[in-house]
Design a protein around this motif. Structure first.
Motif, mmCIF file in Angstrom:
data_model
loop_
_atom_site.group_PDB
_atom_site.id
_atom_site.type_symbol
_atom_site.label_atom_id
_atom_site.label_comp_id
_atom_site.label_asym_id
_atom_site.label_seq_id
_atom_site.Cartn_x
_atom_site.Cartn_y
_atom_site.Cartn_z
ATOM 1 N N GLY A 143 1.026 -1.535 0.249
ATOM 2 C CA GLY A 143 -0.053 -0.320 -0.226
ATOM 3 C C GLY A 143 0.597 0.940 -0.275
ATOM 4 O O GLY A 143 0.787 2.622 -0.403
ATOM 5 N N SER A 144 2.023 1.634 0.646
ATOM 6 C CA SER A 144 2.740 2.045 1.114
ATOM 7 C C SER A 144 3.172 2.613 -0.526
ATOM 8 O O SER A 144 3.215 3.669 -0.900
ATOM 9 N N LEU A 145 5.001 1.775 -0.981
ATOM 10 C CA LEU A 145 4.714 1.640 -2.385
ATOM 11 C C LEU A 145 3.629 1.892 -3.558
ATOM 12 O O LEU A 145 3.943 3.404 -4.324
ATOM 13 N N TYR A 146 2.129 1.701 -3.366
ATOM 14 C CA TYR A 146 1.653 2.647 -4.266
ATOM 15 C C TYR A 146 1.340 3.784 -4.330
ATOM 16 O O TYR A 146 0.926 4.599 -5.059
ATOM 17 N N LEU A 147 0.583 4.326 -3.103
ATOM 18 C CA LEU A 147 0.648 5.802 -2.815
ATOM 19 C C LEU A 147 1.936 6.524 -2.732
ATOM 20 O O LEU A 147 1.997 7.814 -4.030
ATOM 21 N N ILE A 148 2.924 6.102 -2.745
ATOM 22 C CA ILE A 148 4.455 7.371 -3.407
ATOM 23 C C ILE A 148 4.343 6.583 -5.199
ATOM 24 O O ILE A 148 4.505 8.317 -5.372
ATOM 25 N N VAL A 149 3.890 6.130 -5.362
ATOM 26 C CA VAL A 149 3.921 6.075 -6.983
ATOM 27 C C VAL A 149 2.432 7.136 -7.335
ATOM 28 O O VAL A 149 3.095 8.031 -7.998
ATOM 29 N N LEU A 150 1.483 6.683 -6.915
ATOM 30 C CA LEU A 150 0.029 7.039 -7.658
ATOM 31 C C LEU A 150 0.548 9.196 -6.993
ATOM 32 O O LEU A 150 -0.026 9.932 -7.721
#
Length: 127
Positions: free
Chosen positions: A85-92
């Protein structure tokens, strides 16, 4: 509890498919190679741990109630949300500061696999 972990694993599998489509149709065209790689790391970890959750649920159905399996399942679910989730949010979102959450998720995932291993070694719960 075993059904809960199978259901959570299946839900993470569904989210994996959705995020995979987002990766191919949106992220790939909008971000640089480094961020695309980060997004795909999140995808790999999510599907692996979705299957891990299903496996914990099936193991619990086979071995019976186990505190170790219950803790392992919740840690795996929470760890997946925090890590992927944190990686998705970093990118998005473009907010790299969210990366502070990622190592906590990774640590939860490592601990979940350790507890899963111990639960299997320990065997069926004693009544």
């Amino acid at each position: 509890m075993n059904r809960s972990f199978v259901a959570l694993g299946a839900a993470l599998g569904m989210i994996y498919v959705i995020m995979g489509a987002v990766s191919d149709h949106v992220v790939h065209a909008e971000v640089d190679a480094h961020l695309f790689r980060i997004f795909n790391i999140a995808l790999r970890f999510e599907i692996g741990h979705a299957l891990g959750l299903i496996l914990i649920g099936l193991t619990a159905a086979h071995l019976g109630r186990s505190r170790l399996l219950t803790i392992a399942g919740w840690l795996m679910f929470a760890g997946t949300l925090m890590f992927s989730g944190s990686l998705y949010l970093i990118v998005l979102t473009g907010h790299p500061g969210l990366g502070i959450i990622t190592p906590f998720g990774g640590s939860a995932l490592i601990l979940s696999w350790l507890l899963f291993t111990l639960a299997v070694i320990k065997g069926p719960a004693k009544a």
